[in-house]
Design an enzyme around this catalytic site. Structure first.
Site, PDB file in Angstrom:
ATOM      1  N   GLU A  43     -10.877   2.914  -1.603  1.00 51.91           N
ATOM      2  CA  GLU A  43     -11.088   3.033  -0.054  1.00 51.91           C
ATOM      3  C   GLU A  43     -11.781   5.131   0.159  1.00 51.91           C
ATOM      4  OE1 GLU A  43      -7.437   1.913   1.390  1.00 51.91           O
ATOM      5  OE2 GLU A  43      -7.829   4.133   2.721  1.00 51.91           O
ATOM      6  N   ASP A  68       0.722  -0.942   0.131  1.00 52.13           N
ATOM      7  CA  ASP A  68      -0.108   0.165  -0.118  1.00 52.13           C
ATOM      8  C   ASP A  68       1.650   1.246  -0.130  1.00 52.13           C
ATOM      9  OD1 ASP A  68      -2.135   1.667   0.477  1.00 52.13           O
ATOM     10  OD2 ASP A  68      -3.310  -0.134   1.845  1.00 52.13           O
ATOM     11  N   GLU A 125     -10.304  -6.805   4.404  1.00 51.81           N
ATOM     12  CA  GLU A 125      -9.086  -6.898   5.530  1.00 51.81           C
ATOM     13  C   GLU A 125      -8.989  -7.099   6.392  1.00 51.81           C
ATOM     14  OE1 GLU A 125      -8.325  -2.943   4.584  1.00 51.81           O
ATOM     15  OE2 GLU A 125      -6.460  -3.161   5.054  1.00 51.81           O
ATOM     16  N   HIS A 147     -12.163  -2.866   2.085  1.00 51.63           N
ATOM     17  CA  HIS A 147     -11.095  -1.941   2.641  1.00 51.63           C
ATOM     18  C   HIS A 147     -11.825  -2.028   3.858  1.00 51.63           C
ATOM     19  CE1 HIS A 147      -9.937   2.266   4.586  1.00 51.63           C
ATOM     20  NE2 HIS A 147      -8.889   1.762   4.798  1.00 51.63           N
ATOM     21  N   GLU A 196      -1.542  -1.108  -3.509  1.00 49.66           N
ATOM     22  CA  GLU A 196      -2.261  -0.492  -3.718  1.00 49.66           C
ATOM     23  C   GLU A 196      -2.422   1.266  -3.608  1.00 49.66           C
ATOM     24  OE1 GLU A 196      -4.610  -2.499  -0.617  1.00 49.66           O
ATOM     25  OE2 GLU A 196      -4.879  -0.100   0.715  1.00 49.66           O
TER      26      GLU A 196
HETATM   27 MG   LIG Z   1      -4.680   1.513   1.955  1.00 46.90          MG
END
Ligand SMILES: [Mg+2]
Length: 388
Positions: free
Chosen positions: A270, A218, A340, A320, A244
């Site tokens: 997200e 990420d 997640e 997310h 990400e």
């Molecule tokens: Mg993230």
């Protein structure tokens, strides 16, 4: 059935629990990292961590509960001073009508951000209430089980030092996780050296977990297009499942350019909301993977629509954040590939306890919901007392 009361609670606690404080100690790349004074820590610029809990009570005393983030008290004020007015006296089972009324009435200041977070929390509360009214779990109202167990990925892999990093990754494999996500430390402000370090850490992770585990990373919007293109080329050998949020959510054209050339799949969403926001991402072919957050996108009602859009476009959804609402959705909809989850690292001394909404700890990277009516959630939050 009519709504008699809407109670809003602002809770001074991070959605992420103890991890918010832990994250503050780490040197992660973020979208503010190009400004030296905001490079570290995260709390030098991030709004105060807080949550909003909304409880919707009917004349007969039935209560539905929903929640979302409440940065700068923005969400709780919108519910308290505006949206509760539309809810009082309405039939709580009219979820589609109420969603549309809330969305339209917030247009002068809404469309994205806190207005949609507020609508999300209310929508989640309405589905909880509907489940309790019909004596069914929310996933049953959403169409019933599409799967028994929801696959979950470990999303708390932070680099502190090589020993802790590799021990943590190996421990997630031992615990049965089939996928895990790390955070990038470097962005454009750190030059070529940072690029090499990003690459070394992904390589270290791949070497640690072997070839049979999915790895992701990420960038928390901390890159630009040129940097992201170079990084994706450098990371190509490590067979990553996704990179990400390399760019800002509004850089849709840059996302599309990146995605076209990138040897690594690109994930984002997200910070995006509603069917309209996700339609733009999908039509622009800006991402390979959709990552809405049920507490931001518009609650269950809108998350279902985005799942349909994504599935029709051939894009997987990897949601997310973690929590009971997401697990109900993922139980009923296989458009969601994985949820997640934030396990406690082995090197941390915090005991792994149930999540703040009472969700159990997953076993072997999977979790199965029970059949309690509604969400089946009991919130354990500092200073929060539920309507009884
Ligand atoms: Mg993230």
């Amino acid at each position: 059935m009519k709504i008699a009361r809407v109670k809003v609670s602002h809770i001074n606690m991070s959605f992420w629990g103890e991890f918010a404080a832990r994250q503050d100690e780490l040197h992660l790349v973020t979208l503010m990292a190009t400004y030296p004074q905001y490079r570290h820590p995260l709390s030098s610029w991030f709004p105060a961590e807080a949550m909003c809990v909304v409880e919707i009570e009917t004349e007969d005393g039935l209560v539905g509960t929903g929640w979302c983030e409440d940065y700068s008290h923005a969400t709780s004020v919108i519910i308290d001073e505006h949206l509760s007015r539309l809810l009082i006296g309405a039939d709580p089972l009219d979820r589609n009508r109420l969603w549309d009324q809330m969305y339209r009435s917030t247009m002068p200041y809404g469309r994205k951000g806190p207005a949609l977070y507020a609508i999300s929390a209310i929508d989640i509360a309405l589905w909880d209430l509907a489940g309790k009214h019909f004596g069914q779990p929310v996933y049953q109202l959403l169409g019933g089980r599409a799967r028994d167990e929801v696959p979950i990925y470990a999303s708390h892999l932070h680099f502190t030092n090589e020993d802790e990093f590799t021990r943590e990754a190996a421990e997630y494999v031992n615990r049965g996780f089939k996928a895990m996500k790390m955070r990038f430390l470097h962005g454009p402000a750190d030059g070529r050296q940072g690029m090499n370090r990003n690459t070394e850490l992904v390589q270290l992770l791949r070497e640690t977990v072997g070839d049979n585990v999915d790895i992701m990373a990420d960038a928390y919007m901390g890159w630009d297009l040129e940097y992201a293109r170079t990084m994706c080329r450098m990371l190509a050998p490590f067979n990553m499942k996704w990179i990400e949020e390399p760019l800002l959510p509004d850089q849709i054209r840059d996302y599309a350019t990146l995605r076209r050339d990138s040897p690594v799949p690109i994930a984002a969403g997200e910070h995006e909301t509603t069917r309209y926001g996700f339609s733009q991402l999908i039509e622009a072919e800006a991402v390979d993977i959709i990552q809405f957050d049920i507490g931001r996108v518009g609650g269950f009602s809108e998350a279902k629509r985005v799942c349909t859009l994504a599935q029709a476009a051939g894009l997987p959804v990897y949601t997310h954040a973690y929590g009971t609402p997401t697990l109900h959705l993922a139980t009923s909809d296989t458009a969601i590939g994985m949820v997640e989850y934030f396990p406690v690292p082995v090197w941390d001394r915090i005991d792994e306890a149930p999540h703040f909404d009472g969700t159990a700890i997953p076993v072997d990277g999977k979790l199965m919901l029970g059949d309690e009516p509604g969400l089946g959630a009991t919130l354990d939050l500092p200073g929060f007392t539920a309507i009884t």
